[in-house]
Motif scaffolding. Sequence first.
Motif, PDB file in Angstrom:
ATOM      1  N   TYR A 159      33.138 -23.316 -42.250  1.00  0.00           N
ATOM      2  CA  TYR A 159      32.360 -24.274 -43.799  1.00  0.00           C
ATOM      3  C   TYR A 159      33.318 -25.071 -44.247  1.00  0.00           C
ATOM      4  O   TYR A 159      33.696 -24.966 -44.465  1.00  0.00           O
ATOM      5  N   PHE A 160      32.767 -26.243 -44.649  1.00  0.00           N
ATOM      6  CA  PHE A 160      33.963 -27.363 -45.357  1.00  0.00           C
ATOM      7  C   PHE A 160      32.739 -27.371 -46.586  1.00  0.00           C
ATOM      8  O   PHE A 160      32.535 -27.542 -47.296  1.00  0.00           O
ATOM      9  N   GLN A 161      34.216 -27.410 -47.825  1.00  0.00           N
ATOM     10  CA  GLN A 161      33.778 -26.639 -48.918  1.00  0.00           C
ATOM     11  C   GLN A 161      34.648 -28.020 -49.803  1.00  0.00           C
ATOM     12  O   GLN A 161      35.453 -27.676 -49.871  1.00  0.00           O
ATOM     13  N   THR A 162      34.291 -27.896 -51.367  1.00  0.00           N
ATOM     14  CA  THR A 162      34.965 -28.255 -52.403  1.00  0.00           C
ATOM     15  C   THR A 162      35.585 -26.559 -53.324  1.00  0.00           C
ATOM     16  O   THR A 162      35.019 -26.215 -52.665  1.00  0.00           O
ATOM     17  N   GLU A 163      36.494 -26.695 -53.760  1.00  0.00           N
ATOM     18  CA  GLU A 163      36.668 -25.898 -54.206  1.00  0.00           C
ATOM     19  C   GLU A 163      35.100 -25.559 -55.313  1.00  0.00           C
ATOM     20  O   GLU A 163      34.728 -26.364 -55.748  1.00  0.00           O
TER      21      GLU A 163
END
Length: 261
Positions: free
Chosen positions: A39-43
Amino acid sequence: MGINKTMECRLCGSVAKHAYDSKLLRYTVSYFQCSECDYFQTEKPFWLDEAYSNAINDSDTGILVRNQDNARRVIMTLLSLGDLNGRVLDYAGGYGILVRLLRDLGVDAFWSDKHCSNLLAKGFEHQGGRYGLVTAFEVFEHFENPVVELNNLLEYSDNVLISTELFFQQNGPEEDWWYRAPEHGQHIGFFNTKSLEILAGVCKCHVVSLGTSVHLLSRNPVPVLWKVATRFSRFAPIVAKLKLQPKTIADFNAIRHENRL
């Protein structure tokens, strides 16, 4: 956050490693990829109030075409589930475009959205109860806690039809990927095939994808017919004409009666 930082993955709780920093709105934001589920996510998204000051983005020039396509997909999904007359909830339904299109085709559709005003489907807001299908188009990339949100949608239906664009790069999407959409700041989490399957597994669902952006999550095995039916969604208006009764006039009369002094 510095380049050596990690964070807890918002999908599976494992360690997510820093990928890069990039501009989002007027901020420099860190992006992370989970070492377990991808899963690719922002802070942690501290900018969401600002991002949702305008719920529908000015750059969303495809909003009408997309809703027309989605209306046809809903018809064919209901057909493949054997529930063409089932109720539909459009979650995060925006201005109500899809609900109005579906009701004009004969589908008993209802609207829900906590960020946007219902302009086109007034009188058909979600009032509770179960549905044959929940739709969440262009929504899952907005969620801060996707597991919580999917479980919430499954309270309304065993079947959740979503759209969200998958990435296929091993180390996460490139910084210039259009779907990251830093100009509006609402996209904060991104899936590949692995992370979407893990989301489904955590929520005890089956998931089947049609191409790279349309996905059906279900408590039950997804019918083999679903992929075939949705690939031929151009025939949905014919199915609706043969099997459904448009609700346009009935809705007009109901709202007129309700507003009569």
